[in-house]
Design an enzyme around this catalytic site. Structure first.
Site, PDB file in Angstrom:
ATOM      1  N   TRP A 269       0.854  -1.218   0.000  1.00  3.16           N
ATOM      2  CA  TRP A 269       0.000   0.000   0.000  1.00  3.16           C
ATOM      3  C   TRP A 269       0.880   1.255   0.000  1.00  3.16           C
ATOM      4  CZ3 TRP A 269      -0.786  -3.874   3.799  1.00  3.16           C
ATOM      5  CH2 TRP A 269      -1.826  -4.761   3.502  1.00  3.16           C
ATOM      6  N   GLU A 276      -1.453  -2.312   7.149  1.00  2.00           N
ATOM      7  CA  GLU A 276      -1.923  -3.685   7.395  1.00  2.00           C
ATOM      8  C   GLU A 276      -3.262  -3.866   6.690  1.00  2.00           C
ATOM      9  OE1 GLU A 276      -0.665  -6.255   9.138  1.00  2.00           O
ATOM     10  OE2 GLU A 276       0.963  -5.376  10.313  1.00  2.00           O
ATOM     11  N   CYS A 277      -3.567  -5.103   6.318  1.00  2.00           N
ATOM     12  CA  CYS A 277      -4.863  -5.354   5.702  1.00  2.00           C
ATOM     13  C   CYS A 277      -5.966  -5.461   6.740  1.00  2.00           C
ATOM     14  CB  CYS A 277      -4.809  -6.621   4.855  1.00  2.00           C
ATOM     15  SG  CYS A 277      -4.536  -8.120   5.820  1.00  2.00           S
ATOM     16  N   GLY A 278      -5.556  -5.661   8.012  1.00  2.00           N
ATOM     17  CA  GLY A 278      -6.547  -5.781   9.074  1.00  2.00           C
ATOM     18  C   GLY A 278      -6.613  -7.165   9.687  1.00  2.00           C
TER      19      GLY A 278
END
Ligand code: SF4
Length: 283
Positions: A269, A276-278
């Site tokens: 990103w 983080e993507c989560g």
């Protein structure tokens, strides 16, 4: 307890492992799958997650502390003895995931391992799944969102990763993991503490309140060098993109090679502020 690997290498789906009815979407082929309904990012939370008792949390913390001195193989063995078959693992086929898969092949290859296939993964990543299967007999299951990329982008007027990557990650990854997590008690991940400041305090064993699962990170206290030394020593299959400057690999629209001196995850990103993507954040 001695763990005897299943030499048949038969891949068991979660429903088979858990003695439940086949769940929709498991093992489906592209494009898209059936499964839980598609939810907007700000819509209702996915099914309620379990809340552990204070005693359970204390016990997990004790195990985590004790396992600080254990090898990854010992940690995985502990996880298998305690949680299998209600133990699962998510992998994006990063070097850490490939190392854990090589260990699982020796310890308990029937653990259900899945990949969150957003529809945006690199071809090299998808092909690595086949190389892992050939080498270890472990067929990592693709778990996909309900909507194919084409349907998703048509519904949203274009690629959501360009306008709202948090929502894209939520809808293409987090919702899917919520669906898969149902029926499991624990999941393993390949995160390492030295990957980023955000992961620096990751416990070996902890409670993942987002998914209502025990989370085990067998490589938490390994370094990047230890992971790559093991890959080289055992000739473990890995993503060829790592040889082209990609140190951390996610979806192709959100991943670039890193430059000399950049952080290991700087190519994820890049330029958006998102880190983080989560999947590995607490909230
Ligand atoms: Fe979407 Fe990018 Fe997240 Fe993949 S990494 S789910 S393409 S925002």
């Amino acid at each position: 307890m001695t763990i005897i690997p299943d030499t048949s290498r038969k891949i068991l789906q979660p429903a088979t492992l858990l003695g439940a009815s086949p769940s929709p979407g498991v093992g489906g082929d592209r494009p898209g799958i059936s499964g839980a309904g598609h939810r907007p990012v700000d819509g209702p939370k996915p099914a309620s997650v379990r809340v552990p008792s204070p005693e359970e949390l204390e016990e997990l913390a004790r195990h985590s502390q004790r396992l600080e001195a254990a090898t990854p193989e010992e940690i995985i063995t502990w996880a298998v003895e305690r949680y299998f078959p209600r133990l699962t693992m998510a992998t994006a086929f990063g070097p850490e995931g490939c190392v854990i898969l090589s260990m699982l092949a020796r310890i308990e290859p029937r653990v259900y391992v899945f990949n969150l296939d957003t529809g945006y993964q690199f071809q090299e990543t998808l092909e690595l799944r086949d190389r892992i299967a050939e080498r270890y007999g472990i067929v990592v299951d693709f778990q996909r969102p309900e909507l194919s990329v084409e349907e998703y982008e048509r519904l949203n007027g274009g690629p959501v990763y360009k306008t709202d990557p948090d929502r894209c990650c939520f809808q293409r990854k987090i919702e899917v993991l919520h669906r898969v997590a149902r029926g499991f008690d624990a999941w393993m991940s390949g995160i390492r503490r030295d990957q980023s400041p955000h992961r620096a305090n990751a416990p070996i064993v902890g409670w993942d309140k987002k998914f209502g699962l025990v989370k085990i990170s067998p490589l938490a206290n390994w370094t990047r060098k230890q992971v790559w030394d093991r890959i080289v020593y055992e000739n473990i299959p890995y993503n060829p993109l790592h040889d082209r400057g990609y140190t951390s690999i996610g979806c192709w629209p959100c991943t670039r090679p890193v430059l000399l001196g950049e952080d290991e995850r700087a190519g994820r990103w890049s330029g958006t502020g998102k880190i983080e993507c989560g999947l590995h954040t607490a909230d």
